[in-house]
Motif scaffolding. Sequence first.
Motif, short mmCIF file in Angstrom:
data_model
loop_
_atom_site.label_atom_id
_atom_site.label_comp_id
_atom_site.label_asym_id
_atom_site.label_seq_id
_atom_site.Cartn_x
_atom_site.Cartn_y
_atom_site.Cartn_z
N THR A 134 -6.33 -5.29 1.96
CA THR A 134 -6.11 -3.81 2.52
C THR A 134 -7.01 -4.07 4.05
N VAL A 135 -6.97 -3.26 5.05
CA VAL A 135 -7.49 -3.19 6.02
C VAL A 135 -8.93 -2.88 5.98
N ALA B 254 -8.87 -3.44 12.84
CA ALA B 254 -8.61 -2.92 11.70
C ALA B 254 -9.74 -1.79 11.73
N ALA B 255 -10.66 -1.54 12.45
CA ALA B 255 -11.56 -0.58 12.59
C ALA B 255 -10.93 0.66 13.29
N VAL B 256 -9.79 0.44 14.26
CA VAL B 256 -9.41 1.47 14.88
C VAL B 256 -8.00 2.01 14.39
N MET B 257 -7.64 1.54 13.00
CA MET B 257 -6.32 1.71 12.34
C MET B 257 -6.53 2.91 11.54
N LEU C 2 -5.54 1.76 1.63
CA LEU C 2 -4.35 1.56 0.98
C LEU C 2 -3.61 0.66 1.77
N ALA C 3 -3.61 0.48 3.07
CA ALA C 3 -2.67 -0.16 3.96
C ALA C 3 -3.03 -1.69 3.90
N THR C 4 -2.17 -2.53 3.76
CA THR C 4 -2.27 -3.99 3.52
C THR C 4 -1.99 -4.53 4.96
N GLY D 134 0.86 -1.38 -0.04
CA GLY D 134 0.16 -0.13 -0.07
C GLY D 134 1.14 1.37 -0.02
N GLY D 135 2.21 1.20 0.49
CA GLY D 135 3.08 2.41 0.52
C GLY D 135 2.73 3.20 1.54
N THR D 136 1.83 3.00 2.64
CA THR D 136 1.72 3.93 3.59
C THR D 136 2.84 4.23 4.51
N ASP D 137 3.63 2.98 4.75
CA ASP D 137 4.71 3.12 5.48
C ASP D 137 6.06 3.29 4.66
N LEU D 138 6.18 2.73 3.57
CA LEU D 138 7.28 2.72 2.69
C LEU D 138 7.45 4.27 2.18
#
Length: 292
Positions: free
Chosen positions: A75-76, A96-99, A107-109, A31-35
């Motif tokens: 994804t989440v 997942a609901a609180v992420m 996006l996040a996987t 998802g790229g949200t960290d990378l």
Amino acid sequence: MRNFLYFEPSSLDEATKLFAEWGAKAWKLAGGTDLLVKIKKKEIEPEVVVNLKRIPGLADTYVKDGFLHLGALITVAGLLRNSVVKQYFPALYQAAAVMGSPQIRELATVGGNICNAAPTADLVPPLVALDASVRLVSARGAREIKLEKIFRGPGRTEISAEEILTEIVVPLPGDGQRSVYLKHGIRRAHEIAIAGVAVSLSAEWTRLRHVRIALGAVAPTVVRAYSAENLLLEQPISEDTLALAASMAAQSAQPRDGVRGSAWYKREVTRVLTLRALKLCLSGGTGYGTRN
Ligand SMILES: Cc1cc2nc3c(=O)[nH]c(=O)nc-3n(C[C@H](O)[C@H](O)[C@H](O)COP(=O)(O)OP(=O)(O)OC[C@H]3O[C@@H](n4cnc5c(N)ncnc54)[C@H](O)[C@@H]3O)c2cc1C
């Protein structure tokens, strides 16, 4: 930003060959949200980025022979839309609901949350409490390993540069098994956990048949509260036993003073969340959306 080579393999075979060739120079992009944040902050400067999203099947989810198989690229938001997750794995659903935010969740996987190996990763405590394993594939073959065994420290895992996490495998819950995830943060959205506690258990009268307690954000990796689990298996359930188990879980945490609170505070939050999660599981409550 430094230039890098970019690949979009269209099969797992093609992807594993790229990692065999480039090794640690190549970074996997889900998802790229960290990378992408790390690249932007120049915390990492990859020579090669390999986008995993075009590989067929990596976001598939299915149930087979008593196990839920979650493709690493689900994804989440996909977890939240999955009826099996919602019905059988409340702790995972609640995490997942609180992420993050709705945009981040699209996006996040799940694989990215695991492989980034942040001690605060929300999906890891429930998956550890639910006894999940991960499947790792490289050009040399595949192996399956218990999720709780893959973490070495913040940002560090047993997953080699040549391996891709392809799926997460979780046993379907046994009779009467319940699970809960509780997260405490400062704000109600976009918040990194100060502490996160996942509990999975099944009870028969006043005895627990099975219990797993996983603590997030309060040690270099997610940790199991083994001494609390053992106490709960040995003693009949009572207010005193639950309170003692929660205190023992807090002792299993190894928090440090930091911007999100002192070590003492994080330990105390761990104790309170553990007690609340145990009681919610035993009463059949869900703890859905609970943040404090
Ligand atoms: C604003 C914001 C809010 C956030 N809030 C939260 C939060 O509340 N809780 C939380 O836990 N996290 C949060 N995060 C962190 C992040 O969104 C999650 O960790 C997310 O699940 C990472 O998944 P991804 O697909 O984006 O991973 P990526 O960024 O694509 O990858 C992360 C790492 O894992 C590796 N990787 C990815 N997929 C694989 C794979 N299949 N095999 C091997 N290696 C792989 C990558 O190379 C990289 O090192 C937040 C991030 C942002 C930007």
